[in-house]
Design a protein around this motif. Structure first.
Motif: not given
Length: 316
Positions: A167-169, A174
């Protein structure tokens, strides 16, 4: 047939359903593919087409026709380097739609005119067979994997293990991306285009005398053109600032592939127009027929072009 409840209207309708398991069957397929398969995997087509028309005779001299036709096709293209990862082979969606209306009005025994309007649209999408138009699902933080021993085929999905995720922004949102080897390699090319136009045309026909029939009219079309292609969508797991969308070529879509009307010459939606006016005389005399006329056509791209194709990046 006739439309129930009135003797002034009739209708027509037809449709077709298509489904092909292999769009290009071959007698030697079973000799060339593993397990003696008798058809190419991932080479199917599924589609619909339809057309219809309604005609209403309001009076003997005033008639209206409404019509339409369209189609929708989903199809997949076999790629041999995706043989072991066949569900990720390229997927296409093609759509076409045409609508039209026409009025015919007879003014007297020698004169009548036609007025009509139309709308036409065509659309194509091509992308990964699993993730299709969800561009964010293409993101691969660790890149798109091949078989490491040969580099001729793309990495397949290992069904016995779940795909790992990270998970990354990205650009303030997000998002979750696949981050392991066992999900299978995606088709790393995301493409869509859409074009449509609204058109009008009319003509008037009048019999001047027993030798001359005059016809005059016009045609006009206003187009809307959109195009988007991301050459390496596996990079969307990065932010736009880091170059994830530097490989995008587009107009009429935003950076992420959604329909939009961006400003600026490079990415703005294209709206070319074309117009035509004409007049002709049909001359009949003692068995000889001559049609002579004059037509004027005007086309405006409504977009800038390169001054020189040999120096595309020269500002002067």
């Amino acid at each position: 047939g006739p439309i129930p409840g009135t003797d002034k209207a009739t209708f027509f309708f037809s449709g077709e359903r298509r489904w092909l398991a292999d769009r290009s069957p071959s007698s030697v397929t079973s000799l060339s593919l593993p397990d003696g398969r008798d058809r190419l995997p991932g080479n199917w087509r599924s589609g619909w087409s339809y057309q219809g028309k309604v005609r209403v005779d309001f009076t003997p001299t005033f008639k209206l026709e409404l019509g339409g036709s369209g189609s929708n096709d989903d199809w997949s293209e076999y790629q041999h380097n995706y043989l072991f990862d066949i569900k990720h082979t390229p997927f296409y969606n093609d759509k076409n739609l045409g609508l039209n209306a026409k009025i015919t009005h007879t003014l007297n025994a020698k004169t009548f005119y036609n007025l009509s309007g139309s709308y036409n649209m065509t659309y194509r999408f091509r992308g990964d067979g699993v993730h299709r138009d969800d561009i964010w699902a293409y993101g691969r933080p660790n890149g798109n994997y091949r078989f490491e021993d040969t580099h001729l085929f793309w990495q397949y999905d290992v069904d016995s293990t779940p795909a790992g995720t990270v998970t990354d922004t990205v650009d303030g949102v997000i998002r979750t991306f696949v981050d392991s080897l066992d999900e299978g390699s995606v088709w790393d090319d995301y493409y869509k285009r859409k074009s449509s136009y609204i058109g009008f045309k009319g003509d008037i026909n009048t019999e001047l005398d027993q030798y001359n029939t005059l016809k005059a009219g016009f045609e006009f079309q206003s187009h809307t053109l959109r195009y988007y292609r991301h050459l390496f969508p596996v990079r969307v797991s990065q932010s736009a600032d880091s170059g994830a969308f530097d490989d995008v070529d587009r107009y009429g879509y935003d950076l992420y592939g959604q329909e939009a009307d961006p400003s600026g010459d490079n990415n703005a939606t294209k709206h070319p127009i074309n117009f035509a006016g004409f007049a002709q005389d049909r001359i009949e005399w003692r068995g000889m027929i001559v049609s002579a006329g004059l037509r004027f056509d005007y086309f405006d791209y409504k977009a800038k072009r390169l001054k020189s194709i040999t120096r595309p990046f020269d500002p002067d």
